[in-house]
Design a protein around this motif. Structure first.
Motif, PDB file in Angstrom:
ATOM      1  N   SER A  28      31.325  38.140  50.041  1.00  0.00           N
ATOM      2  CA  SER A  28      30.711  39.416  50.415  1.00  0.00           C
ATOM      3  C   SER A  28      30.833  40.451  49.303  1.00  0.00           C
ATOM      4  O   SER A  28      30.336  41.555  49.439  1.00  0.00           O
ATOM      5  N   SER A  29      31.514  40.071  48.237  1.00  0.00           N
ATOM      6  CA  SER A  29      31.899  41.004  47.185  1.00  0.00           C
ATOM      7  C   SER A  29      32.372  42.333  47.760  1.00  0.00           C
ATOM      8  O   SER A  29      31.892  43.394  47.417  1.00  0.00           O
ATOM      9  N   ARG A  30      33.295  42.178  48.707  1.00  0.00           N
ATOM     10  CA  ARG A  30      33.928  43.348  49.293  1.00  0.00           C
ATOM     11  C   ARG A  30      35.406  43.000  49.454  1.00  0.00           C
ATOM     12  O   ARG A  30      35.734  41.963  50.032  1.00  0.00           O
ATOM     13  N   SER A  31      36.256  43.832  48.915  1.00  0.00           N
ATOM     14  CA  SER A  31      37.672  43.519  48.964  1.00  0.00           C
ATOM     15  C   SER A  31      38.390  44.535  49.837  1.00  0.00           C
ATOM     16  O   SER A  31      37.923  45.649  50.020  1.00  0.00           O
ATOM     17  N   ASN A  32      39.506  44.148  50.389  1.00  0.00           N
ATOM     18  CA  ASN A  32      40.269  45.109  51.187  1.00  0.00           C
ATOM     19  C   ASN A  32      41.629  45.386  50.551  1.00  0.00           C
ATOM     20  O   ASN A  32      42.568  45.753  51.221  1.00  0.00           O
ATOM     21  N   VAL A  33      41.675  45.197  49.252  1.00  0.00           N
ATOM     22  CA  VAL A  33      42.939  45.415  48.562  1.00  0.00           C
ATOM     23  C   VAL A  33      42.831  46.634  47.637  1.00  0.00           C
ATOM     24  O   VAL A  33      41.835  46.812  46.948  1.00  0.00           O
ATOM     25  N   ILE A  34      43.875  47.443  47.677  1.00  0.00           N
ATOM     26  CA  ILE A  34      43.956  48.620  46.802  1.00  0.00           C
ATOM     27  C   ILE A  34      45.094  48.388  45.814  1.00  0.00           C
ATOM     28  O   ILE A  34      46.142  47.875  46.195  1.00  0.00           O
ATOM     29  N   GLY A  35      44.876  48.743  44.577  1.00  0.00           N
ATOM     30  CA  GLY A  35      45.919  48.595  43.568  1.00  0.00           C
ATOM     31  C   GLY A  35      46.578  49.929  43.255  1.00  0.00           C
ATOM     32  O   GLY A  35      45.890  50.936  43.117  1.00  0.00           O
ATOM     33  N   LEU A  36      47.886  49.903  43.186  1.00  0.00           N
ATOM     34  CA  LEU A  36      48.631  51.124  42.867  1.00  0.00           C
ATOM     35  C   LEU A  36      49.490  50.888  41.633  1.00  0.00           C
ATOM     36  O   LEU A  36      50.212  49.902  41.559  1.00  0.00           O
TER      37      LEU A  36
ATOM     38  N   LEU B 289      42.026  44.579  38.418  1.00  0.00           N
ATOM     39  CA  LEU B 289      40.578  44.382  38.365  1.00  0.00           C
ATOM     40  C   LEU B 289      40.268  42.898  38.503  1.00  0.00           C
ATOM     41  O   LEU B 289      39.267  42.526  39.103  1.00  0.00           O
ATOM     42  N   GLY B 290      41.146  42.064  37.945  1.00  0.00           N
ATOM     43  CA  GLY B 290      40.985  40.624  38.108  1.00  0.00           C
ATOM     44  C   GLY B 290      41.033  40.223  39.574  1.00  0.00           C
ATOM     45  O   GLY B 290      40.329  39.322  40.010  1.00  0.00           O
TER      46      GLY B 290
ATOM     47  N   VAL C 224      36.513  40.327  32.687  1.00  0.00           N
ATOM     48  CA  VAL C 224      37.795  40.203  33.368  1.00  0.00           C
ATOM     49  C   VAL C 224      37.647  39.095  34.414  1.00  0.00           C
ATOM     50  O   VAL C 224      36.884  39.248  35.362  1.00  0.00           O
ATOM     51  N   PRO C 225      38.346  37.975  34.213  1.00  0.00           N
ATOM     52  CA  PRO C 225      38.178  36.825  35.109  1.00  0.00           C
ATOM     53  C   PRO C 225      38.372  37.206  36.571  1.00  0.00           C
ATOM     54  O   PRO C 225      39.236  38.012  36.888  1.00  0.00           O
TER      55      PRO C 225
END
Lengths: 338, 338
Positions: A64-72, A120-121, B54-55
DNA sequence: CTTGCTGGAGTTACCGATATCATAAACCGG
DNA sequence: CCGGTTTATGATATCGGTAACTCCAGCAAG
């Protein structure tokens, strides 16, 4: 007996087989239950339970090219100050079904870049960065990725995208005005390394601005740059008192420095503010229990986390667009030490 | 000009086109550079730079069914004590190219189960759980997933898989022996809520065991269960001293409780240990700067994090198999408060 | 009775990598 | 100079989901 090798997680098609529907229907039943008939929904739910199905979000996000992860990215995890911001972020994200990945930059831009690249990976949906200065490559990567970003450290004048913070400049200045109003004239200033981040620099600008406003000179003998830690606070106390600047008050604009200094005064039996007044930045609980209780700033740590997560989700879910700066409030807590 | 819509991240095939090789070769050049010719490798590296590639690890993990993400569940992030463990974990993982996802359970098994479910959905390669008690469903999910797990909270007698911790029972007992050796006989014990976790229960067992060993009675008037926080420490101090148990020492077996109590003694001008002796659990830096410095236990917080990550990686990378218990050491820091 | 629409379910292609197998060139001793 | 191995690269299927389209039954309107 099983038909599947052990350790193989159930897939959607396994659920589908058990529920006697297609995989697509299972997908719909889980994501958008309204769109399947009640009987089918029940069969699917039962099948999910039966096979112990846990949807694979790698596949889901990829498709879906939708992620539910946030990076901090925080400078350091080992610091109660970031901890409370992290808690705020985590609370909001979890409530909205999002996950949090955390990395620490160890106060270095290169490490931050590496962390951002890794995130981003993982195709995170958004980033929260505590620091406000970044390598050009990090900025370029974020731009290319086109994901929303929140910066937290200070109300930077060159935001990447969104900013949720308070003004370190104004906070330091407010504390200085407070001290000046109380009649202190030779106010020492202890800061964490200025090179490391914009926050410390903003605080020192605030210190200088308040002096100028009051028509007082900037005396280098009253300004000290030290590493973080209790011991550094003690050392700063000594060096300022012996440094020829003859301070009547010291403003510790860095984590736990003031605590170290205040405890040392207690240990030596020095009256505070009789010998020297002490003011701090943050850490309001503990400082309030010291003897005497120490004047400090209440900073919106938890709120920064909450609001950061909220504005990020607003953007991710399309409820908002464009840059945004949220200026949260600080407050001076006046106590007996000044 | 661009050919690609903005915001679309470069894919492996884009790199492949620019480098004039197949996608498979790009994959190899990145993951196993030895296996492609030097010229091709150079072309690929250049192409990667050129398109800002970015892989996509979602795709990578899905395809290889190998993930580089570890999930961590702590009771609360907003606590310096977990912070230092988290830092330890994070340090090791980053060095090995793994990522860390964090969730907090808010000290509830249901929330822990939800966090575990979410992590399994992300197909984490392993789990680190601070708590040692879990819902049956959580246990079942983990078993089905077949991934390695490390528990951290205490040397539980019923581990899920691997355990890296110290013995809360032995630590509490050691501190009690220390106090008994110093001649204290009516030793109060302040604990965090016992229902919440096995750690607190282990500590109280250690307290009781030491009393029994010394032939002293267990006096309920000397035992108090309080919520966390500085203020609770103060309250506990008052209640124990007024409770008829007449303690000559108090052992605060919970975070920051001892700090609150010790500061309160300073405030009231009570001599410590003259009025009452104070012993603490953990928080060694700050306690050492109090007046008087407070006797406490040094716990291997950071080490727990490091070792947990290490044993997990050992398993993930196939260097080890089977359950494992790592018993890390604690140490009594004797100071003037006892 | 036909047409058009609607809602529920299925089919197929694809997301972006990697595993596996295939292939062609290079190499090597006899 | 040949058969057989090694080495570098490519083609194809697949991981486990979702998007987008198709299909079909049921029903209302004309």
């Amino acid at each position: 007996m099983d038909g599947e090798p052990p350790g193989a997680a159930a897939r959607m098609r396994d659920v589908a087989r058990v529920a006697q529907v297609s995989a697509m229907t299972v997908s719909r039943a889980l994501k958008d239950p309204e769109r399947v008939s009640p009987e089918v929904r029940a069969r699917v739910e039962e099948a999910v339970r039966q096979v112990g199905y846990v949807p694979n979000r790698l596949a889901g996000s990829l498709s879906s090219s939708r992620s539910n992860v946030i990076g901090l990215v925080v400078p350091s995890i080992d610091n109660s100050l970031f901890a409370s911001t992290i808690q705020g972020i985590s609370d909001v994200l979890r409530r909205h079904g999002h996950e949090l990945m955390i990395a620490s930059s160890g106060y270095g831009e290169e490490a931050e870049e590496a962390a951002i690249r890794a995130f981003l990976g993982q195709r995170v949906a958004g980033l929260i960065l505590h620091d406000t200065t970044h390598t050009p490559e990090a900025v370029a990567m974020i731009r290319r990725a086109g994901i929303p970003v929140v910066e937290n450290g200070t109300l930077t004048r060159h935001p990447l995208d969104m900013v949720v913070s308070y003004s370190n400049h104004d906070a330091a200045m407010a504390m200085m005005r407070h001290l000046l109003r109380l009649g202190y004239r030779r106010i020492g200033f202890v800061t964490l390394p200025l090179a490391a981040n914009e926050r410390s620099r903003d605080r020192r600008r605030g210190y200088a601005a308040a002096l100028e406003e009051a028509g007082l000179p900037y005396d280098p003998r009253l300004v000290l740059e030290v590493p973080p830690g209790l011991a550094a606070g003690v050392e700063a106390l000594d060096r300022l008192l012996d440094g020829g600047g003859d301070p009547d008050a010291i403003f510790f604009a860095g984590d736990v420095l003031a605590i170290g200094a205040a405890l040392e005064c207690t240990r030596r039996g020095w009256p505070v503010p009789g010998r020297v007044a002490i003011a701090a930045f943050d850490n309001i609980d503990l400082l309030g229990h010291l003897v005497p209780p120490v004047t400090t700033l209440r900073l919106p740590r938890h709120e920064i986390g909450r609001r950061s997560a909220e504005v990020l989700l607003d953007r991710i879910q399309g409820r908002a667009t464009g840059p945004l700066t949220v200026d949260l409030r600080f407050e001076i807590i006046h106590r007996a030490s000044t």
